[in-house]
Enzyme design. Sequence first.
Site, short mmCIF file in Angstrom:
data_model
loop_
_atom_site.label_atom_id
_atom_site.label_comp_id
_atom_site.label_asym_id
_atom_site.label_seq_id
_atom_site.Cartn_x
_atom_site.Cartn_y
_atom_site.Cartn_z
N ILE A 1 -51.29 3.94 10.92
CA ILE A 1 -49.93 3.91 10.39
C ILE A 1 -48.90 3.76 11.51
CG2 ILE A 1 -49.47 6.41 10.40
CD1 ILE A 1 -48.53 3.89 7.62
N SER B 1 -51.58 10.79 22.29
CA SER B 1 -52.77 10.83 21.45
C SER B 1 -53.92 11.31 22.31
CB SER B 1 -53.09 9.44 20.89
OG SER B 1 -54.37 9.42 20.30
N LYS C 1 -45.38 10.95 5.97
CA LYS C 1 -45.71 11.65 4.73
C LYS C 1 -47.20 12.01 4.69
CE LYS C 1 -48.14 8.34 2.70
NZ LYS C 1 -49.53 8.51 2.27
N ASP D 1 -53.03 11.29 -1.07
CA ASP D 1 -52.37 10.72 0.11
C ASP D 1 -51.60 9.46 -0.27
OD1 ASP D 1 -52.15 10.60 3.24
OD2 ASP D 1 -52.80 8.60 2.62
#
Length: 306
Positions: free
Chosen positions: A11, A33, A87, A165
Amino acid sequence: MKIGLVGLGKIAVDQHIPAIRNNPRLELVAGCSPRSEVEGLDVYRSLDEMLQAHPEIEAVAICTPPQVRQAIAEAAIAAGRHVFLEKPPAATLGEGEALQALAEARGVTVLAGWHSRFAPGVEPARAWMASRSIESIRIEWRENVRQWHPGQRWIFEPGGMGVFDPGINALSIVTRLLGGGVVVQGAELRVPSNCNEPIQADLRMKGGHGTPIEAHFDFLQEGVQTWSIYVAAAGGETLALHMGGKVMEVNGKVVLDEPEREYPRMYEHFARLIAAHRSDLDMSPLRAVADARLVGKHVSVEPFVE
């Protein structure tokens, strides 16, 4: 505005990075990350390392799985940075409420990234509905988890939400269209025997004025993917949003079909919120999911095979 990214998965690469880089008012400074790399971007292994190396970062976008967002968001807010939460904004309602209180105390902006609310058809549909008596709403949100989340086992682990999701995107649209939350009256959640989260779900809900709402979520859709919402109004009028809100039909005729710009529009909204010293952390879509878990019938189905 200088931005850092936390989490560099699909994403972030597909949506966040292009949206930031294509906005002349934003600058993507660095990312963090534990494993991933992005060409042309300074990447660190933790939020703390990234902020120490780049104290000029004013805001962070958190694109990790929801199970670990709370601690990262708390650290970013404590460091005085504005926060954009992919989200769902939290794994639980309690986490979301705690983040809101912390952001208010620290004086920073927090945005819940309900990207589907920024689809081109959502606001025109909301205006259409505002002048009519709505009789019913039906959601059909069906996609292939193997296509959209390949190898992402976290989505079926506790807190990963499974089919909710993507389904929560539809709930974010409906709660926006209705101008408030929904009441979940019943649900059936089908959970693979080797997973913790549902792969299919059917919900019965009602809106603030008693409008009946049904939702059908499926993570096993093959062929054409379906992200549609159907609205029936008094007098036989109908409205439909397709492709997640990209296409709008009124009485069976397409009246809007525009390119998708959800993430660019969200980042513009984020910048406006920061300038106005406000937050936007609406938890009503997540509340609907939480309520469905509480009142729903949980049914074990065959194991999921990737």
